[in-house]
Write an enzyme that holds these catalytic residues in place. Structure first.
Site, PDB file in Angstrom:
ATOM      1  N   LYS A  72       0.870  -1.219  -0.032  1.00  0.00           N
ATOM      2  CA  LYS A  72      -0.017  -0.029   0.082  1.00  0.00           C
ATOM      3  C   LYS A  72       0.922   1.284   0.021  1.00  0.00           C
ATOM      4  CE  LYS A  72      -2.341  -1.658   3.667  1.00  0.00           C
ATOM      5  NZ  LYS A  72      -2.164  -3.122   3.739  1.00  0.00           N
ATOM      6  N   THR A  73       1.924   1.334   0.833  1.00  0.00           N
ATOM      7  CA  THR A  73       2.882   2.403   0.962  1.00  0.00           C
ATOM      8  C   THR A  73       3.378   2.641  -0.632  1.00  0.00           C
ATOM      9  OG1 THR A  73       3.108   1.958   3.147  1.00  0.00           O
ATOM     10  CG2 THR A  73       4.548   3.646   2.174  1.00  0.00           C
ATOM     11  N   ASP A 117      -1.415   6.046   6.958  1.00  0.00           N
ATOM     12  CA  ASP A 117      -1.628   4.778   7.144  1.00  0.00           C
ATOM     13  C   ASP A 117      -2.535   4.424   8.302  1.00  0.00           C
ATOM     14  OD1 ASP A 117      -0.961   2.250   6.706  1.00  0.00           O
ATOM     15  OD2 ASP A 117       1.099   2.035   7.670  1.00  0.00           O
ATOM     16  N   THR A 166      -5.636  -1.968   7.067  1.00  0.00           N
ATOM     17  CA  THR A 166      -5.855  -3.439   7.269  1.00  0.00           C
ATOM     18  C   THR A 166      -7.425  -3.760   7.357  1.00  0.00           C
ATOM     19  OG1 THR A 166      -5.118  -3.321   9.419  1.00  0.00           O
ATOM     20  CG2 THR A 166      -3.598  -3.690   7.794  1.00  0.00           C
ATOM     21  N   ARG A 225       6.516  -8.071   1.200  1.00  0.00           N
ATOM     22  CA  ARG A 225       7.493  -7.433   2.246  1.00  0.00           C
ATOM     23  C   ARG A 225       8.352  -8.838   2.764  1.00  0.00           C
ATOM     24  NH1 ARG A 225       4.832  -4.227   6.988  1.00  0.00           N
ATOM     25  NH2 ARG A 225       4.601  -2.596   5.351  1.00  0.00           N
TER      26      ARG A 225
END
Ligand code: ADE
Length: 356
Positions: A72-73, A117, A166, A225
């Site tokens: 997302k980032t 976030d 999330t 990640r």
């Protein structure tokens, strides 16, 4: 050149050190074309990007949701680079006081992007400041006290808010309704993760075979990640145990991952503890999240945000109105070759053929 202004509060990415963040920044894709996976999202976003650029306007506000680590980032940074816009990176817990969000809004330039976030954790006051900012690009400031109160509307430059969460279900509907684009990020396929591992290996100058990359991809829980983190840990293992000149091959990758206690399904010791506790102490479930969290000594939020989404996607865990239940697949994975006990909740959802 786009400018990145990162507000750090330590909560956004709790497991990451500054070193991790620096490496992550090196391997992050900079353009939409280099972003692997999420093909539907990329197609939708490409159209929005081209349209916004043609009209010389900022992008619509975008809400990205899905489990942690899916990019997302990264997507927000790619969008900022594509729009050649400044990006202010922050998270809801860092916007506790009204002056935090007001300060951020007052610092915007035309076309700037704000990335928030964990946006589901914004407090009500901050949310209410955001509504006119998102809708009318205006900041309503209250002056004076008591019956002398006056509201002054301060215009803001047009900007784009990118929210990430999330937990899409925990966002208030007035906030959700103000996003023009709402998109869910999905877990990545093995093929996509192989591409990500190969790409990162090239950037970090790590020798790796296709099979070695696949071994890492298979144990990465569908999450870039984690794939990138495992790549670096496997590289360390190979360097120390096999020699500094050795590349990563399937055998050394599997040896390393076995040592790190990440199994062939990508489950780590906490995943396995969670599943085996439901089986051994709660007859396969259902068990409430509070009871489960206490039984394994984990935080409820960590279970809900990190462990459950992958275990559910892998078909090992079910959420029911009465609590969490393991599936026969989980039972077979945790206790291979053992038939589940007769009275367990598991028995109800067992396949008809005998377990091998
Ligand atoms: N690194 C992390 N996520 C990525 C993605 N989706 N594509 C390419 N590289 C990545």
């Amino acid at each position: 050149m786009a400018n990145i202004i990162r507000q750090r509060n330590g909560l956004t990415e709790p497991a990451q050190t500054d070193f991790d963040l620096r490496i992550e920044q090196t391997i992050r894709p900079k353009q939409l074309e280099d972003y692997i996976g999420q093909s539907q999202l990329k197609e939708t976003i490409r159209i929005s990007l081209d349209a916004a650029k043609q009209r010389s306007e900022p992008l619509d506000h975008i809400l990205l949701y899905g489990p942690p680590g899916l990019g997302k980032t990264t997507m927000a940074l790619v969008l900022a680079a594509e729009m050649e816009a400044d990006i202010h990176i922050t998270s809801a817990p860092a916007l506790e006081r009204p002056r935090d969000i007001v300060g951020l809004l007052m610092a915007l330039k035309p076309g700037s992007i704000i990335f928030i976030d964990e946006i589901h954790r914004l407090n009500k006051v901050t949310e209410e400041i955001l509504y006119p900012a998102m809708e009318d690009f205006a900041l309503d400031r209250t002056l004076g006290k008591g019956h002398m109160t006056k509201t002054l509307r301060v215009p803001l430059p047009k900007f784009t808010l990118i929210g990430a969460t999330t937990k899409a279900g925990s966002i208030s509907s007035p906030l959700r309704d103000r996003f023009g684009i709402v998109y869910r990020l999905n877990f990545y396929t093995i093929e996509e993760l192989v591409q990500i591992v190969m790409r990162s290996a090239t950037i970090l100058n790590i020798q790796i075979t296709g099979e070695g990359a696949e071994a890492i991809a298979r144990r990465s829980r569908g999450t870039p990640r984690i794939a990138n983190r495992l790549l670096r840990r496997v590289r360390d293992y190979v360097q120390v145990r096999r020699g500094p000149e050795e590349g990563i091959e399937v055998s050394s990758a599997e040896e390393a991952l076995d040592l790190f206690e990440i199994d062939r399904m990508g489950l780590d010791p906490t995943d396995r503890l969670l599943l085996s506790k439901i089986i051994e102490s709660f007859g396969g479930g259902p068990v409430g999240i509070e009871t489960l969290a206490a039984a394994i000594g984990e935080d409820i939020r960590t279970i809900e945000d990190i462990y459950e989404p992958f275990l559910m996607q892998a078909g090992m865990l079910q959420r029911t109105p009465r609590g969490r239940m393991v599936t026969p697949k989980a039972y077979q994975h945790i206790f291979p070759g053992v038939t589940p006990p007769q009275s367990s909740a598991l028995q109800q959802s067992l396949p008809l053929e005998p377990l091998s």
